[in-house]
Design a protein around this motif. Structure first.
Motif, PDB file in Angstrom:
ATOM      1  N   GLN A 247      55.492  77.248 118.089  1.00  0.00           N
ATOM      2  CA  GLN A 247      54.371  77.102 117.247  1.00  0.00           C
ATOM      3  C   GLN A 247      53.090  76.491 117.800  1.00  0.00           C
ATOM      4  O   GLN A 247      51.964  77.018 117.481  1.00  0.00           O
ATOM      5  CB  GLN A 247      54.555  76.457 115.846  1.00  0.00           C
ATOM      6  CG  GLN A 247      53.653  76.323 114.744  1.00  0.00           C
ATOM      7  CD  GLN A 247      53.606  78.120 114.255  1.00  0.00           C
ATOM      8  OE1 GLN A 247      54.589  78.781 114.569  1.00  0.00           O
ATOM      9  NE2 GLN A 247      52.276  78.326 113.596  1.00  0.00           N
TER      10      GLN A 247
ATOM     11  N   ALA B 130      51.781  79.451 119.274  1.00  0.00           N
ATOM     12  CA  ALA B 130      51.179  80.489 118.673  1.00  0.00           C
ATOM     13  C   ALA B 130      49.669  79.707 117.908  1.00  0.00           C
ATOM     14  O   ALA B 130      48.704  80.667 117.831  1.00  0.00           O
ATOM     15  CB  ALA B 130      51.998  80.352 117.148  1.00  0.00           C
TER      16      ALA B 130
ATOM     17  N   PRO C  74      55.191  84.611 115.389  1.00  0.00           N
ATOM     18  CA  PRO C  74      56.081  84.077 116.252  1.00  0.00           C
ATOM     19  C   PRO C  74      57.555  84.660 115.820  1.00  0.00           C
ATOM     20  O   PRO C  74      57.823  84.942 114.605  1.00  0.00           O
ATOM     21  CB  PRO C  74      56.316  82.605 116.260  1.00  0.00           C
ATOM     22  CG  PRO C  74      55.486  82.586 114.816  1.00  0.00           C
ATOM     23  CD  PRO C  74      54.427  83.691 114.790  1.00  0.00           C
TER      24      PRO C  74
END
Length: 467
Positions: free
Chosen positions: A419, A422, A344
Motif C-alpha cells: 500500500q 500504491a 494493488p
C-alpha cells in the motif's frame, strides 16, 4: 415493498451492498434481488473461506518447519474436517454480521429473493413478477470457468468453491491453473498433507506478474514439495472410479499425472447467462462481461453494471468501489468516473505476491526508458530476525522523471507492504522521495525503503536504519 424503487440491484455481493448503501445515503429507495446466498463471492466462496484455510495450513506448517534452534514442536493431531467446519462457522458469522445485519440498518433498502431476468422493455421479472425501477444496476458477479479439455466434463472436477467444502483431505490433488486461486489452494492443501501437482499452460506461474517474482515463487513452492509444471498442455482428462488421470504434453513428450481429486482453477466468467441482457439492449463482451463506460453506464439507458460482472480487475475492493461510483452516477447523476489507474493486487501464497503498476517488461514495451532496483529479502533486518529471507522487492521507475511506475513484492505478508507503493504511485513520488521516508524498524515494510535506496547505492554498505 416499494412499488417502484429508485434503484433496483440484481445481485447481493460487495458491489451491490456498496451501491445500496451509497444510494440510501443519497436519499434513494433500493431493492436488491438475490437468488442464492447473501453476500456474493467474497464472504461465501472466495476471500474469507480461502484465507481462513490458508491461515490454518500456515499454522500447521509453522509448527512443522522448525526455523529456530531450540524451538521444537510436533502436530499432536490434525482434523481436516474440523478445519473446514470452523471455516464454515466464520463464513456464516460474517454473512450475518456484515450483510444481513447491515441491511437492517438501512430501512430504505429491501431484499427480494428469486431469479431475475431483464425484459426487452427494461423491466425486471423476478420469478415471474414484473418489477420496474428508476435505474437498474447489474452486479451479478462471476463464476469459476473451465476450458474445453477433452474428457473434463465427463470426468467431473472440483472448482475453488467445491474444493473448500470437502470433508476428507485428498491424498493426491491435481491443480490445473497456476493463477492466484490455483497456487493459494495448492499450497494450502500441500501443507494440510496432500501431494499436489500444479499444471500451467504458460511459461510461468502467475502469468500476469513480473517474471522474476513468478520464477522465485515457483522455486519456493517446489521446495515445499509441490510439483509445479509450467509450459504444459493438458491433452485429456480420464477418470476411473476415484482415480483421475490427466494426460499432459510438454514439448514432444506426453505423460500422465494421476490423482484422487482434480481442481480446475483457470479463471472466472461473468454471471450474465440467462439474464436476458442481449434482448434488452445491454451489450456483452466476448467473455460474457457487461460492457460499460467509465461511469459504469451500459449500452441501455438507465442500466448500470459494477463488480466482477464487468470483467477484470476482479477484486472485492474494486467491486465495492465501483458499486459506490455506479450509485453516485445512477442516483446522484454526479458524473463520477471510475479510476483504476492504481490497483494493488495480492496473491496469498507464502511468501505472498503483491504488485501494482507496470512490470519491467510492460514498461519497456510501453516505450519507457526504465530503471530497475531489485532487493532480495535477505538484506531486510526483519527477515533476518524472523529467519525467513525468502523473496525480493523489485521496483520499476521512469529513468527520466525518477517516478515510481511499478512495484512488485515477494515476501511474507507482501500485501501489508504494497500500500505504501500504491500511495507513492498515486502521488507521483520519485524513488528518491520514497527512499527518504522513514519506515518503522524492524518491519518488512522497510524493504520498500531499502529497495528504493538501491537505485542510488548498495545497501550492503549501509548500517541498520541508515538513510
Amino acid at each position: 415493498m416499494t412499488s417502484t424503487p429508485d434503484l433496483l440491484i440484481i445481485g447481493s455481493g460487495s458491489a451491490s451492498f456498496a451501491a445500496a448503501i451509497r444510494a440510501s445515503e443519497l436519499g434513494a429507495t433500493v431493492r436488491m434481488i438475490e437468488r442464492g446466498a447473501l453476500g456474493g463471492t467474497c464472504v461465501n466462496v472466495g476471500c474469507i473461506p480461502s484465507k481462513a484455510l490458508i491461515r490454518a495450513a500456515a499454522a500447521k506448517h509453522a509448527i512443522e518447519r522448525r526455523d529456530f534452534d531450540g524451538v521444537r514442536g510436533a502436530i499432536a493431531s490434525f482434523d481436516f474436517a474440523a478445519v473446514i467446519a470452523q471455516k464454515d462457522q466464520l463464513v456464516g458469522a460474517l454473512r450475518q454480521g456484515k450483510y444481513a445485519d447491515v441491511l437492517a440498518a438501512y430501512p430504505s433498502v429491501e431484499l427480494a429473493r428469486g431469479d431475475a431476468r431483464v425484459l426487452p422493455d427494461g423491466a425486471v421479472a423476478v420469478d415471474g413478477e414484473v418489477m420496474r425501477a428508476g435505474r437498474v444496476l447489474i452486479a451479478t458477479g462471476a463464476h469459476p470457468w473451465a476450458p474445453p479439455i477433452p474428457g473434463l466434463e465427463e470426468s467431473g472436477y472440483l472448482t475453488s468453491t467445491s474444493l473448500m467444502t470437502l470433508r476428507a483431505l485428498p491424498r493426491r490433488l491435481i491443480v490445473i491453473g497456476a493463477g492466484a486461486i490455483g497456487l493459494e489452494l495448492a499450497q494450502a492443501f500441500q501443507r494440510f498433507g496432500s501431494t499436489v501437482t500444479v499444471l500451467e499452460a504458460t511459461a510461468q506461474v502467475l502469468p500476469m506478474e513480473d517474471v522474476d517474482i513468478a520464477t522465485a515463487l515457483a522455486g519456493y513452492l517446489r521446495d515445499e514439495g509441490i510439483d509445479v509444471r509450467v509450459g504444459v498442455e493438458v491433452v485429456k482428462v480420464e477418470r476411473e472410479g476415484d482415480r483421475y488421470r490427466v494426460l499432459i504434453r510438454h514439448g514432444a513428450q506426453t505423460i500422465a499425472v494421476e490423482g484422487d481429486q482434480l481442481l480446475v482453477a483457470t479463471g472466472r466468467r461473468p454471471n450474465t447467462a440467462g439474464l436476458g441482457l442481449d434482448a434488452a439492449g445491454v451489450e456483452l463482451g466476448s467473455r460474457g462481461e457487461v460492457r460499460v463506460d467509465d461511469q459504469l453506464r451500459t449500452t441501455r439507458a438507465g442500466y448500470f453494471a459494477a463488480g466482477d460482472v464487468v470483467g477484470e480487475p476482479a477484486f472485492v475492493y474494486v467491486a465495492a468501489y465501483a458499486g459506490r461510483v455506479a450509485a453516485e452516477n445512477a442516483i446522484g447523476e454526479l458524473g463520477v468516473r471510475l479510476d483504476l489507474s492504481v490497483v494493488p493486487r495480492v496473491t496469498f501464497t507464502d511468501p505472498a505476491v503483491a504488485s501494482l503498476g507496470m512490470t519491467e517488461r510492460q514498461a519497456r514495451d510501453a516505450g519507457y526508458r526504465v530503471e530497475v532496483a531489485s532487493l532480495p529479502m535477505e538484506y531486510v533486518p526483519r527477515a533476518l530476525a524472523a529467519r525467513d529471507t525468502r523473496g525480493l522487492v523489485k521496483l520499476v521507475a521512469d529513468a527520466e522523471s525518477k517516478r515510481l511506475i511499478g512495484a512488485h513484492i515477494l515476501a511474507p505478508e507482501a500485501g501489508d507492504i504494497i500500500q505504501s507503493a500504491a500511495l507513492a504511485i498515486r502521488a507521483g513520488l520519485t524513488t528518491e522521495q520514497l527512499a527518504s521516508m522513514m519506515y518503522p524498524y524492524l518491519t518488512n515494510a522497510e524493504a520498500l525503503k531499502l529497495a528504493a535506496q538501491t537505485f542510488e547505492k548498495s545497501v550492503k554498505t549501509l548500517s541498520c536504519c541508515a538513510s
